[in-house]
Scaffold this active site. Structure first.
Site: not given
Ligand code: NAD
Ligand code: GLY
Length: 364
Positions: A121, A143, A185, A227, A237, A241, A245, A248, A252, A264
């Protein structure tokens, strides 16, 4: 050495950036006592390259550690890999007072972070990113997760590390394409938040591509600062945030429609140009500013248009299946100037068709 903080109250953590730091991580962890024992999780390639140096440094500092691996590559960012790694942790007797070290690129960080978030956990974890993409993006912000056959990053958790160690020397062994993917990026940060940084990247291109230590340190530091700031403002997000993207949404979709043959970061380069063109079509951005975005990416030798052979309809299907698409509405991050972006869903499908089919110039 540079040290920054990701400010998240009790869950705040430092990012330490220093040349040659891998061998010194043991001394720092001895002092921080994140766990009684550490399990390093790395893909097989990174384990071969850097596992021994890290383990030796930990042992020399009197820190107990094991190294476990999984096969490299996005195809292994799965629940099956998580299950296999968690079983290994259990067999090695790791408990709640122990900790995980994610050593490697974004794939290792996402998997190891997710294992840390769920094993018993949740046990503490540390990030040691070894690709440029991981150093400027995926290791910071919490993330974590894995892919499903139905899509990328569909299972995961927000789970912050206790500390991030960035050693710029490891970039020396990074394949050129991976470096370029990370640099896309990096350029993204300039467009979304920092015009001066964009200029720095433009002026210092040769030194950056030659991995000049001073330039690379400054560059990584600035990216992590941006960041960290964005994540501190909006960890989950909900709002701010989403600006991370930029590039992206279409990126993506291009990545998926190419069956991941376009990596990517390079798909994000195409996506950033597409978003700049959408901004011009919506009178949000001048053609001159859009051209500056195209130019810097071209100068770094990154792709700026969707390859001719890639099926546009498939790209659009991916757009609708994206996590960022809510109730069929596709969201875009569009630049309004170099250093400023907005998030909008107000983009017509004929405009999307137009940018998917356009050529390199910003106004076409
Ligand atoms: P990766 O982890 O697969 O690394 C790319 C390749 O480089 C791998 O083969 C790896 O073994 C190798 N490698 C790593 N470090 C090396 C080094 N120093 N020298 C030589 N080879 C090295 O891929 P990536 O591009 O780092 O990360 C992509 C992943 O990151 C994707 O799964 C993406 O979804 C995820 N991601 C996550 C976040 C986040 O916020 N969590 C953000 C962006 C991307
Ligand atoms: N890479 C996007 C984010 O961390 O939010």
């Amino acid at each position: 050495m540079a040290e920054l903080m990701v400010g998240l109250g009790e869950r705040s953590y430092p990012i330490i950036i220093e040349k040659g730091y891998l061998a010194k991580v043991g001394q720092d962890l001895k002092m921080r006592q994140v766990g009684n024992r550490y399990c390093i999780i790395a893909d097989d390639r990174v384990a071969d390259l850097y596992g021994r140096t890290l383990l030796q440094g930990l042992t020399d500092a009197g820190v107990k550690a094991e190294l476990i691996t999984f096969p490299q590559g996005e195809a292994n960012k799965t629940l099956a890999t998580v299950a296999a790694l968690a079983s290994k942790l259990a067999r090695l007797g790791f408990d709640r007072k122990d900790a995980i070290i994610a050593l490697g690129g974004g794939v290792s960080g996402d998997i190891a972070g997710f294992v840390a978030s769920s094993y018993m956990r949740g046990i503490p974890f540390v990030q040691i990113p070894t690709t440029l993409l991981a150093q400027v993006d995926s290791s910071v912000g919490g993330k974590t997760g894995v892919d499903l056959p139905e899509g990328k990053n569909l299972v995961g958790a927000f789970y912050q590390p206790k500390v991030v160690y960035i050693d710029i020397d490891v970039l020396q062994t990074l394949p050129a394409e991976e470096l370029l993917g990370g640099l896309a990026e990096v350029i993204k940060y300039g467009v979304i938040r920092d015009r001066d940084f964009f200029e720095f990247l433009r002026k210092n291109r040769v030194a950056i591509l030659q991995l000049d230590s001073d330039c690379i340190s400054k560059m990584i530091c600035t990216c992590c600062e941006i960041k960290a700031q964005v994540v501190s403002e909006d960890e989950r997000e909900g709002d701010v945030r989403r600006i991370l993207n930029y590039g992206h949404t279409i990126g993506h979709a291009v990545e998926g429609a190419s069956d991941y043959s376009i990596i990517h970061g390079l798909a994000v380069s195409i996506g950033m140009v597409a978003a700049a063109k959408l901004a011009v079509l919506n009178n949000l951005l001048t053609e001159g500013a859009a051209q500056q975005i195209v130019q810097i990416l071209e100068d770094y030798n990154m792709p700026v248009t969707v390859p001719v052979g890639l099926d546009r309809e498939r790209i659009k299907q991916y757009l609708l299946a994206d996590k960022k698409t809510i109730s069929g509405v596709v969201f875009f991050v569009l630049p309004t100037a170099i250093g400023k972006v907005i998030v909008t869903d107000d983009v017509g499908s004929e405009q999307i068709d137009k940018v998917l089919n356009s050529t390199a110039t910003a106004s076409s």
